[in-house]
Design a protein around this motif. Structure first.
Motif, short mmCIF file in Angstrom:
data_model
loop_
_atom_site.label_atom_id
_atom_site.label_comp_id
_atom_site.label_asym_id
_atom_site.label_seq_id
_atom_site.Cartn_x
_atom_site.Cartn_y
_atom_site.Cartn_z
N GLY A 1 5.82 -27.39 21.06
CA GLY A 1 6.25 -27.21 19.68
C GLY A 1 6.97 -25.89 19.45
N VAL B 1 10.52 -22.73 13.15
CA VAL B 1 11.75 -23.06 12.41
C VAL B 1 11.84 -22.28 11.12
CG1 VAL B 1 12.94 -24.92 11.17
CG2 VAL B 1 11.96 -25.35 13.43
N THR C 1 3.15 -25.53 15.07
CA THR C 1 3.86 -24.46 15.80
C THR C 1 5.37 -24.62 15.66
OG1 THR C 1 2.05 -24.50 17.40
CG2 THR C 1 4.02 -23.29 18.01
N TYR C 2 5.83 -25.87 15.72
CA TYR C 2 7.27 -26.14 15.51
C TYR C 2 7.71 -25.66 14.13
CZ TYR C 2 11.33 -28.97 14.24
OH TYR C 2 12.55 -29.39 13.78
N THR C 3 6.90 -25.95 13.12
CA THR C 3 7.25 -25.58 11.74
C THR C 3 7.33 -24.06 11.58
OG1 THR C 3 6.18 -27.58 10.92
CG2 THR C 3 6.57 -25.82 9.33
N SER D 1 10.70 -17.25 15.67
CA SER D 1 10.12 -17.45 16.99
C SER D 1 9.00 -16.46 17.27
CB SER D 1 11.22 -17.32 18.05
OG SER D 1 12.26 -18.24 17.83
N ILE E 1 10.60 -26.10 21.14
CA ILE E 1 11.52 -26.93 20.35
C ILE E 1 11.84 -26.25 19.02
CG2 ILE E 1 11.82 -29.15 19.20
CD1 ILE E 1 10.04 -30.39 21.34
N GLY E 2 10.82 -25.71 18.36
CA GLY E 2 11.04 -25.04 17.07
C GLY E 2 11.92 -23.81 17.20
#
Length: 417
Positions: free
Chosen positions: A178, A128, A123-125, A132, A181-182
Motif C-alpha cells: 500500500g 496519497v 497506508t495507500y491513503t 510518502s 503504490i500510494g
C-alpha cells in the motif's frame, strides 16, 4: 544532424508532462463518494468472509467452533467499523490508519491466522493524501505496535505464535504494498498539481506583463502626442495672434509662412508616430529621434521672443535616446514659456555636452507665477518620465527675481547607431 536528433535534443530541457488520465481515473475523480463506498464494500467482503468462513471449515483446516464463538461477535464488529471508517479516508487518513491498526490487533485474538486489506488501503491513503514520509512513519508505527502487542499476547498465552507471526507477516506485506503504490500515485498527483499551479502562475504573470507593456506604451504614445500637438499648436496660436494684430499683409507674411511650416512639421511628426503604431516591427521612437532644438528656437523667435541658443562641448556620438530627450526638454520648456510665462520677452537655452553626459537649461524672464500653473499639466510629468528612462534627473521651478527655469542632466550612453 537529423530531424529526430534535433527534436530529441530540443525536448531535453522541456517538462515531461504526464499522460492524461484515462476513462476510469476520470470517473473516480468525478465521483469520490461512490469510489469510497465501493472500496468499503470490497474491504468488507474480503475482511468478513475469512471471519465467517473459518469457523465452519472442516476439522483440521479450521479450528474448534467453540473457540470462535467467544471472539466472533467482537471481531466482526471491529472489522465492520474499521471498514466503514474508510468513508472518511480522504479527510482523515491518519484516523483510518489508526482504525486499521485496531483491526489488525483484533485479528491476533482469532483462533486461526486471518487478515484483511484494511491496512493496505489505509497506508495507500496516507501516502496519497498526506505524503510518502507520513506513510512510512505511520506504517512503521503500526508495525511496531503490532509487534509489541503480539509479543505480549504470546507471552500471556492469549494468542498462539502461529496467529501472531502470520498476522505480522501479512500486515507487513500490506503496509509495504500500500505504501509503495500510494507513494507512486501521490507523487504523480502532486506533480500534476504543481504543473497546474505553475501554469496558472505563468498565465497570471503573462497577463500582468501584457498590462504593464500596454500601460508603458500608452504613456509613451501620450508623451509623443503631447509633445507634438502641444508645442505645434502653441506656436501656431502665438503666430496667429501676431498675424491677427497686424493690418500689414507684407509684415504678416513671414508669420503666416511660419504657421504653415509649423503645421507641416507637426503633421510629419504625427504621421511618424502613427506609423510606429501601425508597424509592430518598427523600433520605438526611431522615426522621431532627430534634433529639433534649432526648429524649436526658430519657432519661438518667429513668435516674437528673443530666444538665444548656446551649445557647448562636443555633441558627437550622442545616442538617439539622449538626443530625443534633449530635444523634448527644450521643446516642452519653450512651449511652457509661450503658454504660461506672462510678459516674458526672452528665452535662454543652454546645452552643455560633457564626456559623461549632457546638461540642458532653459530659462525665461516672465513675471512670477504659481508653480501649479506649470506643473499641473502633462508636460513636465512627461519630461520627468522621459529623463528618468534615459537615466537622468530634471528640476523645474521659479527663478529670482522673476522667471522660470528648467534644468536637466542626462548621462551619456553608448550610441545605438
Amino acid at each position: 544532424m537529423t530531424n529526430r536528433s534535433r527534436s530529441s535534443s530540443s525536448s531535453e530541457g522541456e517538462l515531461r508532462l504526464p499522460r492524461p488520465p484515462g476513462l476510469l481515473r476520470r470517473y473516480w475523480a468525478r465521483h469520490p463518494l461512490f469510489a469510497d463506498i465501493l472500496v468499503v464494500v470490497v474491504c468488507l467482503l474480503v475482511s468478513t468472509i475469512p471471519v465467517i468462513a473459518t469457523p465452519i471449515l472442516p476439522e483440521g483446516i479450521g479450528t474448534n467452533s467453540r473457540e470462535w464463538q467467544s471472539v466472533l461477535p467482537a471481531l466482526s464488529v471491529v472489522v465492520v467499523l474499521g471498514c466503514l471508517a474508510l468513508l472518511i479516508r480522504r479527510r482523515h487518513p491518519l484516523i483510518v490508519l489508526a482504525a486499521s491498526c485496531v483491526v489488525s490487533l483484533a485479528y491476533m485474538f482469532a483462533p486461526a491466522p486471518i487478515n484483511g486489506p484494511l491496512l493496505l488501503v489505509a497506508t495507500y491513503t496516507v501516502a496519497v493524501h498526506v505524503g510518502s514520509r507520513a506513510a512510512l512513519i505511520g506504517a512503521g508505527t503500526v508495525m511496531t505496535v503490532l509487534t509489541g502487542a503480539g509479543l505480549v499476547l504470546i507471552a500471556t498465552d492469549l494468542s498462539s505464535t502461529t496467529v501472531v507471526w502470520g498476522s505480522l507477516v501479512n500486515e507487513g506485506l500490506n503496509a509495504v504494498i500500500g505504501g509503495l503504490i500510494g507513494a507512486n500515485v501521490g507523487s504523480r498527483a502532486r506533480y500534476v498539481k504543481a504543473l497546474i499551479d505553475h501554469s496558472q502562475r505563468l498565465v497570471v504573470e503573462r497577463d500582468q506583463q501584457a498590462q504593464l507593456a500596454a500601460s508603458t506604451e500608452r504613456e509613451r504614445i501620450a508623451r509623443e502626442l503631447h509633445d507634438i500637438v502641444a508645442h505645434s499648436l502653441t506656436v501656431m496660436v502665438a503666430l496667429a495672434e501676431g498675424v491677427a494684430a497686424s493690418n500689414d499683409a507684407e509684415r504678416t507674411r513671414p508669420g503666416v509662412e511660419a504657421i504653415a511650416a509649423t503645421g507641416r512639421e507637426a503633421l510629419k511628426d504625427m504621421r511618424a508616430t502613427l506609423g510606429i503604431l501601425r508597424d509592430a516591427d518598427a523600433a520605438p521612437l526611431a522615426p522621431l529621434a532627430r534634433d529639433t532644438t534649432t526648429e524649436t528656437v526658430a519657432s519661438a523667435r518667429a513668435a516674437g521672443f528673443d530666444t538665444r541658443l548656446v551649445v557647448s562641448g562636443d555633441p558627437a556620438d550622442l545616442d538617439s535616446r539622449t538626443q530625443l530627450a534633449v530635444s523634448r526638454i527644450v521643446q516642452e520648456s519653450v512651449t511652457n514659456v509661450l503658454r504660461h510665462a506672462s510678459a516674458a520677452t526672452r528665452i535662454d537655452v543652454a546645452i552643455q555636452h560633457d564626456p559623461d553626459g549632457v546638461s540642458v537649461t532653459v530659462t525665461d524672464d516672465g513675471l512670477p507665477t504659481s508653480a501649479s500653473e506649470h506643473t499641473a499639466g502633462f508636460g513636465l510629468r512627461g519630461l520627468r518620465e522621459r529623463v528618468g528612462l534615459a537615466g537622468g534627473s530634471i528640476t523645474a521651478g521659479p527663478r529670482r527675481p522673476h522667471g522660470w527655469s528648467v534644468a536637466a542632466r542626462i548621462p551619456r550612453q553608448e550610441s545605438t547607431s
